[in-house]
Design a protein around this motif. Structure first.
Motif, short mmCIF file in Angstrom:
data_model
loop_
_atom_site.label_atom_id
_atom_site.label_comp_id
_atom_site.label_asym_id
_atom_site.label_seq_id
_atom_site.Cartn_x
_atom_site.Cartn_y
_atom_site.Cartn_z
N PHE A 407 0.84 -1.19 0.00
CA PHE A 407 0.00 0.00 0.00
C PHE A 407 0.88 1.25 0.00
CE2 PHE A 407 -2.47 -3.35 1.91
CZ PHE A 407 -3.78 -3.12 1.53
N ALA A 408 0.34 2.29 -0.59
CA ALA A 408 0.99 3.61 -0.51
C ALA A 408 0.01 4.56 0.15
CB ALA A 408 1.36 4.10 -1.90
N GLU A 409 0.49 5.35 1.10
CA GLU A 409 -0.39 6.27 1.80
C GLU A 409 -0.60 7.51 0.93
OE1 GLU A 409 -2.61 8.56 3.70
OE2 GLU A 409 -0.60 9.41 3.94
N VAL A 410 -1.82 7.75 0.52
CA VAL A 410 -2.11 8.83 -0.42
C VAL A 410 -3.08 9.85 0.19
CG1 VAL A 410 -1.67 7.39 -2.45
CG2 VAL A 410 -4.00 7.50 -1.50
N GLY A 411 -3.27 9.77 1.49
CA GLY A 411 -4.26 10.65 2.11
C GLY A 411 -3.98 12.12 1.91
N ARG A 412 -2.72 12.49 1.97
CA ARG A 412 -2.38 13.91 1.87
C ARG A 412 -2.68 14.49 0.49
NH1 ARG A 412 3.22 12.96 4.94
NH2 ARG A 412 3.15 11.28 3.44
N THR A 413 -2.81 13.62 -0.46
CA THR A 413 -3.08 14.10 -1.81
C THR A 413 -4.46 13.65 -2.29
OG1 THR A 413 -1.94 12.17 -2.71
CG2 THR A 413 -0.65 14.17 -2.43
N SER A 414 -5.34 13.37 -1.33
CA SER A 414 -6.66 12.87 -1.70
C SER A 414 -7.77 13.85 -1.32
CB SER A 414 -6.91 11.50 -1.05
OG SER A 414 -6.01 10.55 -1.57
N GLY A 415 -7.42 15.10 -1.40
CA GLY A 415 -8.44 16.12 -1.21
C GLY A 415 -8.58 16.58 0.21
N PRO A 416 -9.35 17.65 0.39
CA PRO A 416 -9.48 18.24 1.71
C PRO A 416 -10.13 17.32 2.73
CG PRO A 416 -11.01 19.25 0.15
CD PRO A 416 -10.08 18.41 -0.65
N GLY A 417 -10.92 16.38 2.28
CA GLY A 417 -11.56 15.46 3.21
C GLY A 417 -10.56 14.61 3.96
N PHE A 418 -9.43 14.37 3.35
CA PHE A 418 -8.41 13.59 4.02
C PHE A 418 -7.33 14.47 4.65
CE2 PHE A 418 -10.27 9.81 2.38
CZ PHE A 418 -9.86 8.82 3.26
N ALA A 419 -7.17 15.65 4.12
CA ALA A 419 -6.10 16.51 4.65
C ALA A 419 -6.49 17.15 5.97
CB ALA A 419 -5.77 17.59 3.63
N SER A 420 -7.77 17.33 6.19
CA SER A 420 -8.18 18.04 7.40
C SER A 420 -7.91 17.19 8.64
CB SER A 420 -9.66 18.41 7.33
OG SER A 420 -10.43 17.24 7.27
N GLU A 421 -7.69 17.87 9.74
CA GLU A 421 -7.37 17.19 11.00
C GLU A 421 -8.55 17.27 11.95
OE1 GLU A 421 -3.81 19.03 12.34
OE2 GLU A 421 -2.64 18.31 10.62
N ARG A 422 -8.88 16.13 12.50
CA ARG A 422 -10.01 16.05 13.42
C ARG A 422 -9.67 15.04 14.52
NH1 ARG A 422 -11.19 19.58 10.49
NH2 ARG A 422 -13.11 19.99 9.34
N VAL A 423 -10.59 14.92 15.45
CA VAL A 423 -10.46 13.88 16.47
C VAL A 423 -11.31 12.70 15.99
CG1 VAL A 423 -10.61 13.37 18.94
CG2 VAL A 423 -10.23 15.72 18.18
N GLY A 424 -10.79 12.01 15.01
CA GLY A 424 -11.55 10.98 14.31
C GLY A 424 -11.89 9.79 15.20
N ARG A 425 -13.05 9.26 15.00
CA ARG A 425 -13.47 8.06 15.73
C ARG A 425 -14.13 7.06 14.76
NH1 ARG A 425 -10.27 9.81 18.66
NH2 ARG A 425 -10.42 10.33 20.88
N GLY A 426 -15.41 7.21 14.49
CA GLY A 426 -16.06 6.24 13.63
C GLY A 426 -15.79 6.50 12.15
N LEU A 427 -15.89 5.44 11.38
CA LEU A 427 -15.73 5.57 9.93
C LEU A 427 -16.60 4.50 9.28
CD1 LEU A 427 -12.52 6.13 7.89
CD2 LEU A 427 -13.95 4.18 7.35
N ALA A 428 -17.44 4.93 8.36
CA ALA A 428 -18.28 3.97 7.64
C ALA A 428 -18.17 4.25 6.15
CB ALA A 428 -19.73 4.09 8.09
N VAL A 429 -18.34 3.21 5.36
CA VAL A 429 -18.18 3.30 3.91
C VAL A 429 -19.50 3.00 3.23
CG1 VAL A 429 -17.03 2.27 1.92
CG2 VAL A 429 -15.76 2.62 4.04
N GLY A 430 -19.81 3.79 2.22
CA GLY A 430 -21.02 3.52 1.45
C GLY A 430 -21.09 4.44 0.25
N ASP A 431 -21.90 4.09 -0.69
CA ASP A 431 -22.06 4.92 -1.89
C ASP A 431 -23.36 5.70 -1.73
OD1 ASP A 431 -22.19 6.06 -4.38
OD2 ASP A 431 -22.54 4.17 -5.46
N PHE A 432 -23.29 6.82 -1.02
CA PHE A 432 -24.54 7.51 -0.66
C PHE A 432 -25.21 8.15 -1.86
CE2 PHE A 432 -24.20 12.11 -0.82
CZ PHE A 432 -22.84 12.36 -0.86
N ASP A 433 -24.42 8.47 -2.89
CA ASP A 433 -25.01 9.13 -4.06
C ASP A 433 -25.20 8.17 -5.23
OD1 ASP A 433 -22.31 8.87 -4.38
OD2 ASP A 433 -21.91 10.99 -4.78
#
Lengths: 557, 431
Positions: A407-433
């Motif tokens: 794997f290669a870590e690409v979060g920093r170049t995957s848009g603002p959703g990944f670049a922003s810093e938060r106190v992350g906890r839950g994460l769920a995946v789905g195709d909402f649109d």
């Protein structure tokens, strides 16, 4: 003379690496889409450990309209009733046009105790998805009435575990056709007061380590098929083992037709409860190789997910851990064992500075390989006082599967959703649109929840499968799907509960890369029946009925 | 004094002995003393230090000149070659080593000379010529694992067959190490420059005045360094000195700006007198966290060249190579570490782990058993061994090891719980 200090690897990093613009990027559209949710963690001077832990979120289609809705768990406060009163779980209905409507009031779902996580499944087989909420305090089961409202049936169903619960998952563990319920429980902590951990002379107080508290056993509820569950934790062998349970994912790890249970434990060895039939389990994590890391040491297991990232047909496992521990990746091997592939995969060092929670395998770029997304955020709100360089808020990580095993870590170049810093906890995946690429729901402790829309250039084709079981397990939870395109085989398992306090969209998403069709789709239904379809065109959402083939098709939006 | 050397190191030890026995002072003590004084020297004393260094170098040159009177031609050329190498007079050193080789010494002795010749070429920046000399050194002593390693790892244009043969020698040595039959009584790797990078435990970095001097010293340009030091117009302190860069790198690390920290440390290499290996290690670790596997490997490779006899460093380098999927290279580095320290449990355990990581559990068993033979209480190794045995299909043995590990692990966890519980209170954190 300058003495080089030991590296104080910090939690955030800035890079000058150029972005690969052909890859998807993620943008938080929560507010624009109408998802306005601010998590109440009740952080207080009392430093109750629970304040650091919540809360989770789900993608689930509660109204059965084919659009993933969102449920967000709120926590509350142990220290201040006024703050606790502000906590409010929220249900957002997907309107199918990129926006959501807050339907919480109409749903009848109410906040009742310090909320942690949730899982959702049609436990009563009536065709709509029900909801179970875990708490530090009595858990709650909401039965979906099918008209947009829910009713609290906890007492009647007998699933009101009152200890400090964390994650939960539904699965047909005894293969009797209905869904049983697994609940992880964390520690026995006094809700009135918390021990002092810190440095009183400096006036610095930290949240205490979980090993300061007594561990708890998991809870297993057997679905009796009449609206009631029976607590079979003792008979099943589950209650005999105590640990600091946080994450859970249920999947048939050894392909014997019986769902097995992986539990990530905080600071104690993880569990693998192998299902031996008749609701009996044997805990075999140590010999399977998933209890500890390669150094024999347990990690602070938080979130967990299972998936076949190397395409060999066997289940692999990812578990998030504390900073300076590395998140763990276990690669399934023949013979029911796992290799600790954390370093080999490239996931190890890149996760070293991060405190990981929510985690999921997903094929975010539709290239036919499972990638990994991770939500991070420190436990200590005063993290820099604990360790120089540590930060409370941390960015997310996105590991792109580049070769099947690396794997290669690409979060920093995957848009603002990944670049922003938060106190992350839950994460769920789905195709909402319903556009064929996977989006993310991320919850943050004491902060707004985020809906990260995948702004994909649609590099690869994809297929989404909505499975409909023939019996009471209508959502086919526990089904195993193998999709073949050319020489590539991809395995997916339908799970109701994973990551950290969260649950993914139940639909099966398969990236097909350049292929415009799935050559073959093999389904092993939870009933044991196996079916196969051939030549299923890509770029659509297909509903598959057990024994009935394709019943509906909808092209991606 | 008869020449019976069969290895490079006995040659260098001989040099030391000779100079100790001769009525001359140790070759460069005066010089090194001046160097040692530099980091803390008062600004007004710099030119004075320059003059002292110049005097020390002159004294050293006189000592070298006396070596011309050594009657044994082999020994004379050897000693002069080594002395010139240390003195930074690389062309003279090459000439002397070639003179020894022209005398057609015994093969093992010629092997040693080729090796120091290779090191001299490396110091001069001629890596191709160095590689050729390393190959010859190994050819003249084909059972030497150390020379096989140097051929394998330091010959830029090595052909596949030679590489495979070198790897085979390393495998043989590895087998001997595992069975406790590896004969080991001398250091395997050495650095023969005047100011080795291991001159200090931590980096000695120059401020604005000393950066150029340190850079020259580290490059072996001792006369130029002396002249620069004596120059009364030595540059004033600048913000871009190695010392400042290291400080800024540390700050960047603490603030989580890992790429900035890497850049600062990399820029500080130039202008750091010794301990550059530590900077390279820092760069490598940061690169690993940054997901830059190749960058980490490159930095570690520099670090092990500068500090070749540190098993822990080689182990870390090997682990980076494993992470990069470069398993043969990793194996070579592990063996190199074991040549230095055949019973190092951490290295042996890491070798076992590499085999586990690469789905070769049967190969992991021997090194892990060796770990327990030298350090029976390393309970994590019981886990690794149990895992290897289980995956190799040796279920009964695996069960015994798992049981042992489980018992030890439970004790360790209880101990940990007691420690953590003891931390609750006014003096203890935490998570």
């Amino acid at each position: 003379m300058i003495r080089l200090l030991a590296a104080s690897l910090a939690a955030t990093a800035v890079t000058l690496a150029a972005a690969d613009t052909s890859l998807p990027s993620f943008v938080d559209v929560a507010r624009a889409a109408g998802i306005t949710f601010h998590h109440v963690n009740g952080a207080s001077n009392a430093k109750h450990l629970v304040e650091t832990m919540g809360a989770g979120g789900l993608f689930f289609d509660f109204d059965g309209d084919g659009w993933s809705d969102v449920f967000l768990v709120d926590s509350g406060s142990l220290a201040d009733p006024a703050v606790a009163a502000r906590a409010r779980h929220r249900l957002f209905r997907n309107l199918g046009n990129g926006s959501f409507a807050d339907v919480t009031d109409r749903s009848g779902i109410r906040h009742s105790a310090y909320g942690m996580g949730a899982c959702a499944a049609d436990y009563d087989g009536d065709g709509d998805t029900d909801l179970y909420i875990t708490n530090d305090g009595p858990n709650v089961l909401y039965q979906n009435r099918g008209d947009g409202s829910f009713v609290d049936v906890t007492a009647a169903a007998g699933v009101g575990e009152s200890r400090w619960s964390a994650s939960c998952a539904f699965a047909d563990l005894d293969r009797d056709g209905d869904l049983d319920l697994w609940v992880t429980n964390y520690v026995a902590a006094d809700r009135r007061q918390s021990p002092f951990c810190g440095d009183a002379r400096r006036g610095v107080r930290f949240y205490c380590h979980p090993l300061n508290y007594q561990p708890l056993s998991n809870t297993l509820y057997r679905n009796d098929g009449n609206g009631r569950f029976t607590d079979v934790s003792v008979e099943s062998g589950v209650a005999a083992l105590k640990s600091n349970g946080l994450g859970v994912v249920i999947v048939d790890e050894n392909d014997d037709g019986l769902p097995d249970v992986f539990v990530s434990n905080d600071s104690l060895p993880n569990f693998l409860f192998r299902n031996t039939g008749n609701l009996r389990f044997r805990e075999e994590a140590l010999t399977a190789g998933v209890a500890v890391a390669a150094d024999g040491q347990p990690r602070a297991g938080m979130g967990i997910d299972a998936g076949d990232y190397d395409g060999d047909g066997r289940v692999d496992l990812v578990i998030t851990n504390l900073d300076f521990q590395m998140h763990s990746l276990y690669r399934g091997l023949p013979g029911g064992t796992f290799a600790w592939s954390t370093i080999e995969s490239g996931i190890g060092y890149a996760t070293l500075p991060f405190v990981g929670f929510g985690v999921s395998f997903l094929d975010y770029d539709n290239d036919g390989r499972l990638d990994v997304a991770v939500a991070n955020g420190h436990i200590l709100d005063n993290a820099p006082q604990y360790r120089a360089g540590s930060t409370y808020m941390q960015r997310r990580l996105l590991f792109r599967n580049t070769t099947g095993r690396r794997f290669a870590e690409v979060g920093r170049t995957s848009g603002p959703g990944f670049a922003s810093e938060r106190v992350g906890r839950g994460l769920a995946v789905g195709d909402f649109d319903n556009d064929g690429d996977l989006d993310l729901l991320v919850t943050n402790n004491g902060q707004d929840a985020e809906l990260l829309r995948n702004e994909s250039n649609r590099r690869g084709h994809a297929l989404e499968l909505r499975l409909r079981g023939a019996g009471r397990n209508r959502e086919a939870i526990g089904a195993r799907v193998v999709v073949t395109t050319g020489s590539t085989r991809q395995r997916r398992d339908v799970t109701a509960g994973s990551s950290y306090l969260s649950q993914n969209d139940l639909r099966v998403h398969v990236g097909l890369g350049e292929a415009t069709q799935a050559d073959r789709i093999e389904i092993r239904w939870p009933s044991g029946r196996t079916e196969a379809l051939t030549g299923v065109a890509a770029d659509q959402i297909v509903t598959l009925e057990e024994g009935g083939g394709i019943s509906a098709r909808a092209p991606f939006r | 004094m008869a020449l019976r050397s069969t290895s490079l190191i006995s040659l260098t030890l001989l040099l030391q002995l000779l100079w100790t026995a001769h009525p001359v002072e140790a070759q460069d003590d005066a010089f090194r003393n001046v160097v040692r004084s530099l980091p803390t020297i008062a600004p007004g004393r710099l030119s004075d230090a320059g003059y002292r260094m110049k005097a020390a170098l002159a004294k050293w040159d006189r000592q070298i000149a006396r070596l011309h009177s050594e009657p044994d031609p082999n020994l004379r050329h050897d000693l002069l070659g080594l002395a010139f190498l240390q003195r930074g007079k690389l062309d003279d050193a090459i000439r002397e080593f070639d003179a020894v080789l022209a005398l057609q010494p015994a093969r093992s002795y010629a092997s040693d000379v080729y090796q120091v010749r290779a090191q001299t070429s490396e110091a001069a920046g001629d890596l191709v010529e160095a590689g050729r000399a390393y190959r010859l050194a190994w050819e003249y002593q084909p059972d030497s694992a150390g020379k096989a390693y140097l051929t394998l790892r330091r010959s830029p244009d090595l052909d596949g067959d030679t590489a495979a043969r070198a790897l085979g020698v390393l495998r043989d040595a590895y087998t001997q190490i595992l069975t406790g039959h590896y004969a080991h009584d001398e250091p395997v790797f050495s650095t023969l420059v005047a100011i080795p990078d291991t001159f200090s435990d931590a980096p000695i970095a120059g401020d604005g005045r000393l950066a150029r001097v340190f850079s020259l010293l580290a490059a072996g340009k001792l006369d130029e360094a002396s002249a620069a030091l004596a120059d009364k117009n030595l540059a004033a302190a600048s913000v871009d000195s190695a010392r400042d860069r290291i400080a800024r790198g540390g700050a960047a690390e603490r603030e989580g700006r890992l790429s900035d920290a890497r850049r600062e440390y990399a820029a500080a290499i130039e202008g750091t007198l010794s301990g550059r290996f530590a900077l390279y290690v820092g760069i490598a670790r940061l690169a690993q966290v940054d997901g830059d596997v190749d960058g980490a490997i490159d930095a570690f490779s520099h670090a092990v060249r500068l500090n070749p006899s540190a098993p822990a460093l080689r182990r870390e380098f090997a682990a980076a190579l494993v992470a990069g999927g470069r398993f043969d290279e990793a194996f070579a580095e592990f063996v190199a570490a074991l040549l230095v320290a055949p019973n190092d449990p951490e290295v042996l355990a890491a070798v076992g782990q590499m085999f586990l990581d690469t789905d070769r559990p049967a190969d992991a068993i021997a090194p892990l058993r060796r770990v327990l033979a030298v350090k029976a209480d390393r309970y994590a190794t019981h886990y690794a061994l149990a895992t290897a045995l289980a995956r190799a299909g040796r279920a009964e043995e695996a069960a015994r090891e798992f049981e042992l590990f489980d018992r030890l692990n439970r004790q360790a966890l209880e101990q940990r719980r007691r420690v953590v519980a003891g931390q609750a209170g006014p003096d203890g954190p935490k998570r």
